[in-house]
Design a protein around this motif. Structure first.
Motif, PDB file in Angstrom:
ATOM      1  N   MET A 175      22.803 -53.636  58.992  1.00 33.86           N
ATOM      2  CA  MET A 175      23.505 -54.878  58.646  1.00 33.86           C
ATOM      3  C   MET A 175      23.936 -54.815  57.183  1.00 33.86           C
ATOM      4  SD  MET A 175      22.091 -58.773  58.951  1.00 33.86           S
ATOM      5  CE  MET A 175      23.134 -60.173  58.530  1.00 33.86           C
ATOM      6  N   THR A 176      25.165 -55.191  56.913  1.00 35.24           N
ATOM      7  CA  THR A 176      25.677 -55.131  55.544  1.00 35.24           C
ATOM      8  C   THR A 176      26.332 -56.450  55.158  1.00 35.24           C
ATOM      9  OG1 THR A 176      27.830 -54.273  56.249  1.00 35.24           O
ATOM     10  CG2 THR A 176      26.108 -52.640  55.713  1.00 35.24           C
ATOM     11  N   ALA A 177      26.561 -56.590  53.872  1.00 42.52           N
ATOM     12  CA  ALA A 177      27.312 -57.723  53.328  1.00 42.52           C
ATOM     13  C   ALA A 177      28.247 -57.189  52.258  1.00 42.52           C
ATOM     14  CB  ALA A 177      26.358 -58.758  52.733  1.00 42.52           C
ATOM     15  N   ARG A 178      29.251 -57.972  51.949  1.00 42.74           N
ATOM     16  CA  ARG A 178      30.152 -57.623  50.856  1.00 42.74           C
ATOM     17  C   ARG A 178      29.668 -58.315  49.579  1.00 42.74           C
ATOM     18  NH1 ARG A 178      35.092 -55.574  52.040  1.00 42.74           N
ATOM     19  NH2 ARG A 178      35.892 -56.404  50.090  1.00 42.74           N
ATOM     20  N   PHE A 179      29.983 -57.705  48.432  1.00 38.93           N
ATOM     21  CA  PHE A 179      29.730 -58.390  47.177  1.00 38.93           C
ATOM     22  C   PHE A 179      30.914 -58.185  46.241  1.00 38.93           C
ATOM     23  CE2 PHE A 179      28.489 -54.167  45.852  1.00 38.93           C
ATOM     24  CZ  PHE A 179      28.804 -54.123  44.505  1.00 38.93           C
ATOM     25  N   ALA A 180      31.088 -59.138  45.366  1.00 40.88           N
ATOM     26  CA  ALA A 180      32.094 -59.030  44.305  1.00 40.88           C
ATOM     27  C   ALA A 180      31.468 -59.518  43.009  1.00 40.88           C
ATOM     28  CB  ALA A 180      33.329 -59.862  44.635  1.00 40.88           C
ATOM     29  N   LEU A 181      31.816 -58.870  41.916  1.00 46.35           N
ATOM     30  CA  LEU A 181      31.415 -59.317  40.582  1.00 46.35           C
ATOM     31  C   LEU A 181      32.642 -59.952  39.934  1.00 46.35           C
ATOM     32  CD1 LEU A 181      29.264 -56.287  39.357  1.00 46.35           C
ATOM     33  CD2 LEU A 181      28.505 -58.387  40.486  1.00 46.35           C
ATOM     34  N   ILE A 182      32.520 -61.230  39.620  1.00 47.86           N
ATOM     35  CA  ILE A 182      33.642 -62.026  39.124  1.00 47.86           C
ATOM     36  C   ILE A 182      33.373 -62.424  37.677  1.00 47.86           C
ATOM     37  CG2 ILE A 182      35.127 -64.008  39.587  1.00 47.86           C
ATOM     38  CD1 ILE A 182      34.865 -62.159  41.990  1.00 47.86           C
ATOM     39  N   ASP A 183      34.369 -62.248  36.815  1.00 50.87           N
ATOM     40  CA  ASP A 183      34.293 -62.731  35.430  1.00 50.87           C
ATOM     41  C   ASP A 183      34.920 -64.129  35.405  1.00 50.87           C
ATOM     42  OD1 ASP A 183      33.772 -62.758  32.749  1.00 50.87           O
ATOM     43  OD2 ASP A 183      35.324 -61.323  32.183  1.00 50.87           O
ATOM     44  N   VAL A 184      34.109 -65.139  35.095  1.00 49.46           N
ATOM     45  CA  VAL A 184      34.528 -66.541  35.184  1.00 49.46           C
ATOM     46  C   VAL A 184      34.607 -67.146  33.784  1.00 49.46           C
ATOM     47  CG1 VAL A 184      34.027 -68.797  36.205  1.00 49.46           C
ATOM     48  CG2 VAL A 184      33.392 -66.701  37.428  1.00 49.46           C
ATOM     49  N   PHE A 185      35.629 -67.971  33.559  1.00 56.42           N
ATOM     50  CA  PHE A 185      35.891 -68.607  32.259  1.00 56.42           C
ATOM     51  C   PHE A 185      36.198 -67.552  31.187  1.00 56.42           C
ATOM     52  CE2 PHE A 185      33.073 -72.035  34.078  1.00 56.42           C
ATOM     53  CZ  PHE A 185      34.042 -73.033  34.131  1.00 56.42           C
ATOM     54  N   HIS A 186      36.808 -66.462  31.588  1.00 54.01           N
ATOM     55  CA  HIS A 186      37.056 -65.376  30.636  1.00 54.01           C
ATOM     56  C   HIS A 186      38.308 -65.652  29.800  1.00 54.01           C
ATOM     57  CE1 HIS A 186      40.620 -63.484  32.490  1.00 54.01           C
ATOM     58  NE2 HIS A 186      40.111 -63.859  33.642  1.00 54.01           N
ATOM     59  N   PRO A 219      21.631 -64.046  54.705  1.00 55.52           N
ATOM     60  CA  PRO A 219      20.206 -63.706  54.657  1.00 55.52           C
ATOM     61  C   PRO A 219      19.356 -64.970  54.588  1.00 55.52           C
ATOM     62  CG  PRO A 219      21.487 -62.571  52.934  1.00 55.52           C
ATOM     63  CD  PRO A 219      22.358 -63.634  53.501  1.00 55.52           C
ATOM     64  N   ASP A 220      18.050 -64.818  54.816  1.00 55.25           N
ATOM     65  CA  ASP A 220      17.175 -65.974  54.661  1.00 55.25           C
ATOM     66  C   ASP A 220      17.028 -66.309  53.174  1.00 55.25           C
ATOM     67  OD1 ASP A 220      14.893 -64.454  53.503  1.00 55.25           O
ATOM     68  OD2 ASP A 220      14.714 -63.616  55.512  1.00 55.25           O
ATOM     69  N   THR A 221      16.482 -67.480  52.906  1.00 55.42           N
ATOM     70  CA  THR A 221      16.426 -67.980  51.525  1.00 55.42           C
ATOM     71  C   THR A 221      15.645 -67.046  50.619  1.00 55.42           C
ATOM     72  OG1 THR A 221      16.667 -70.281  52.254  1.00 55.42           O
ATOM     73  CG2 THR A 221      15.677 -69.914  50.089  1.00 55.42           C
ATOM     74  N   ALA A 222      14.525 -66.514  51.091  1.00 56.95           N
ATOM     75  CA  ALA A 222      13.717 -65.616  50.256  1.00 56.95           C
ATOM     76  C   ALA A 222      14.508 -64.365  49.883  1.00 56.95           C
ATOM     77  CB  ALA A 222      12.430 -65.239  50.984  1.00 56.95           C
ATOM     78  N   ALA A 282      28.872 -72.874  49.797  1.00 55.68           N
ATOM     79  CA  ALA A 282      28.277 -72.004  48.777  1.00 55.68           C
ATOM     80  C   ALA A 282      26.816 -72.389  48.567  1.00 55.68           C
ATOM     81  CB  ALA A 282      29.037 -72.124  47.464  1.00 55.68           C
ATOM     82  N   ARG A 283      25.951 -71.385  48.609  1.00 60.94           N
ATOM     83  CA  ARG A 283      24.561 -71.574  48.167  1.00 60.94           C
ATOM     84  C   ARG A 283      24.411 -70.845  46.847  1.00 60.94           C
ATOM     85  NH1 ARG A 283      20.052 -70.831  52.724  1.00 60.94           N
ATOM     86  NH2 ARG A 283      18.819 -71.675  50.990  1.00 60.94           N
ATOM     87  N   ILE A 284      23.901 -71.540  45.855  1.00 59.18           N
ATOM     88  CA  ILE A 284      23.904 -71.077  44.470  1.00 59.18           C
ATOM     89  C   ILE A 284      22.469 -70.881  43.999  1.00 59.18           C
ATOM     90  CG2 ILE A 284      24.637 -71.632  42.113  1.00 59.18           C
ATOM     91  CD1 ILE A 284      26.718 -73.568  43.446  1.00 59.18           C
ATOM     92  N   PHE A 285      22.176 -69.692  43.512  1.00 59.24           N
ATOM     93  CA  PHE A 285      20.822 -69.368  43.057  1.00 59.24           C
ATOM     94  C   PHE A 285      20.829 -68.927  41.599  1.00 59.24           C
ATOM     95  CE2 PHE A 285      20.452 -69.180  47.571  1.00 59.24           C
ATOM     96  CZ  PHE A 285      19.129 -69.462  47.882  1.00 59.24           C
ATOM     97  N   THR A 286      19.848 -69.392  40.845  1.00 59.52           N
ATOM     98  CA  THR A 286      19.533 -68.827  39.541  1.00 59.52           C
ATOM     99  C   THR A 286      18.411 -67.806  39.730  1.00 59.52           C
ATOM    100  OG1 THR A 286      17.740 -70.350  38.934  1.00 59.52           O
ATOM    101  CG2 THR A 286      20.011 -71.086  38.537  1.00 59.52           C
ATOM    102  N   PRO A 292      23.740 -53.002  51.619  1.00 65.08           N
ATOM    103  CA  PRO A 292      22.917 -52.918  52.831  1.00 65.08           C
ATOM    104  C   PRO A 292      21.871 -54.030  52.798  1.00 65.08           C
ATOM    105  CG  PRO A 292      22.216 -51.270  51.240  1.00 65.08           C
ATOM    106  CD  PRO A 292      23.408 -51.971  50.636  1.00 65.08           C
ATOM    107  N   LEU A 293      21.692 -54.714  53.920  1.00 61.43           N
ATOM    108  CA  LEU A 293      20.691 -55.786  53.973  1.00 61.43           C
ATOM    109  C   LEU A 293      19.406 -55.344  54.640  1.00 61.43           C
ATOM    110  CD1 LEU A 293      22.853 -58.926  54.768  1.00 61.43           C
ATOM    111  CD2 LEU A 293      22.038 -58.087  52.570  1.00 61.43           C
ATOM    112  N   ASP A 294      19.455 -54.271  55.418  1.00 60.92           N
ATOM    113  CA  ASP A 294      18.239 -53.713  56.003  1.00 60.92           C
ATOM    114  C   ASP A 294      17.884 -52.465  55.210  1.00 60.92           C
ATOM    115  OD1 ASP A 294      16.135 -52.792  57.442  1.00 60.92           O
ATOM    116  OD2 ASP A 294      17.247 -52.399  59.298  1.00 60.92           O
ATOM    117  N   LEU A 295      16.975 -52.634  54.262  1.00 61.38           N
ATOM    118  CA  LEU A 295      16.647 -51.535  53.351  1.00 61.38           C
ATOM    119  C   LEU A 295      15.463 -50.707  53.834  1.00 61.38           C
ATOM    120  CD1 LEU A 295      17.067 -53.374  49.928  1.00 61.38           C
ATOM    121  CD2 LEU A 295      18.727 -51.988  51.156  1.00 61.38           C
ATOM    122  N   SER A 296      14.900 -51.032  54.994  1.00 58.35           N
ATOM    123  CA  SER A 296      13.707 -50.319  55.442  1.00 58.35           C
ATOM    124  C   SER A 296      13.977 -48.826  55.630  1.00 58.35           C
ATOM    125  CB  SER A 296      13.184 -50.922  56.746  1.00 58.35           C
ATOM    126  OG  SER A 296      14.188 -50.879  57.757  1.00 58.35           O
ATOM    127  N   ALA A 297      15.186 -48.490  56.088  1.00 55.72           N
ATOM    128  CA  ALA A 297      15.513 -47.077  56.312  1.00 55.72           C
ATOM    129  C   ALA A 297      15.698 -46.320  55.003  1.00 55.72           C
ATOM    130  CB  ALA A 297      16.782 -46.967  57.154  1.00 55.72           C
TER     131      ALA A 297
END
Length: 287
Positions: free
Chosen positions: A1-12, A29-32, A61-65, A276-281
């Protein structure tokens, strides 16, 4: 299982000058796991872009610090919107994008070459109690006489706003490096009239591990400041605020009063890829 990610520069104000944000999409993914991924990215916030549950929203959007989940935050709101549009998102209503988050529905609009969100209502406002003020003075290592005004500016993150006599005094603050417990302090001071920017902003927060961290650019606090300045007559029209100066950044926040307090900034995708979201392998076996 995979996900996409992007790194965004905001207020630049040019690449690598704003506040970086990680946006994860394509999986839930789950919250943890979301919290663990946020700590791994080690940025001030990470956003998880999800399908909306409210029929009036375009995305959720779920936002985490590094320490916890937030109901709302500003630079994650603009960064999430940027990433959603880059993935082919189309708003239900032309010219108006609606984000669903813990604080409810947040309108976003295209504003020239920038995105801008409508400031949400404050969850806590008004004067700050004496005990909190004594703590803030001690954390900032300033004298009480430097403070022009202080008030709660809590619109999700629990900001306490502290206005000093000038931008110069804001930039001169050298706070303590470690603190027990949670604290969120925003500083604001005026630049001399006629310059490129009208106000200097700094925000400081505890990271859950005892360190006091400075955020490069903070949309939520700038949203609260916009209302504060408008209500007290200190700002009556559009202005530009600077943030991140003390960190060697050139964050620029564009504020407009147009039926709401609109908080705008430029956004830019700097990098993207697959997670990758399943890192066990991938975990090495113990001998």
């Amino acid at each position: 299982m995979t996900a996409r990610f992007a790194l965004i520069d905001v207020f630049h104000d040019g690449a690598f000058t704003g506040n970086p944000l990680a946006v994860v999409s394509g999986a839930e993914p789950d919250t943890a796991t979301m919290q663990a991924m946020t700590r791994w990215f080690n940025l001030s916030e990470t956003v998880f872009l999800l399908p909306p549950t409210d029929p009036g929203a375009d995305y959720r959007a779920r936002i985490f610090t590094l320490a916890h989940e937030l109901p709302f935050a500003g630079h994650p709101t603009l960064g999430a919107c940027h990433a959603w549009a880059a993935l082919g998102g189309r708003p239900r209503e032309t010219g108006r994008i609606v984000q669903e988050c813990g604080a409810g529905l947040v309108p976003i609009r295209q504003d020239q070459d920038r995105l801008a969100f409508a400031a949400p209502r404050l969850l806590r406002a008004g004067p700050v109690d004496d005990a909190t003020m004594r703590e803030i003075v001690a954390v900032l290592r300033i004298s009480p006489e430097q403070i022009v005004e202080a008030r709660w500016c809590d619109n999700g993150p629990g900001w306490v706003g502290v206005m000093l006599r000038s931008a110069e005094e804001v930039l001169a603050v050298e706070p303590v490096r470690r603190i027990e417990g949670r604290i969120d302090i925003g500083l604001v001071g005026a630049h001399p009239p006629g310059g490129e920017v009208a106000w200097e902003i700094r925000t400081l927060f505890s990271d859950g591990a005892g360190a006091l961290v400075e955020d490069p650019v903070t949309g939520s606090f700038n949203a609260a400041v916009a209302g504060w300045l408008r209500e007290t007559g200190r700002a009556t029209g559009p202005y530009i605020a600077a943030q991140g100066t003390a960190l060697g950044r050139r964050g620029r926040i564009f504020v407009a009063y147009d039926g709401a307090d609109w908080i705008g900034g430029r956004t830019l995708t700097v990098a993207e890829g697959i997670l990758p979201l399943d890192l066990s392998a991938l975990t090495p076996r113990q001998p």
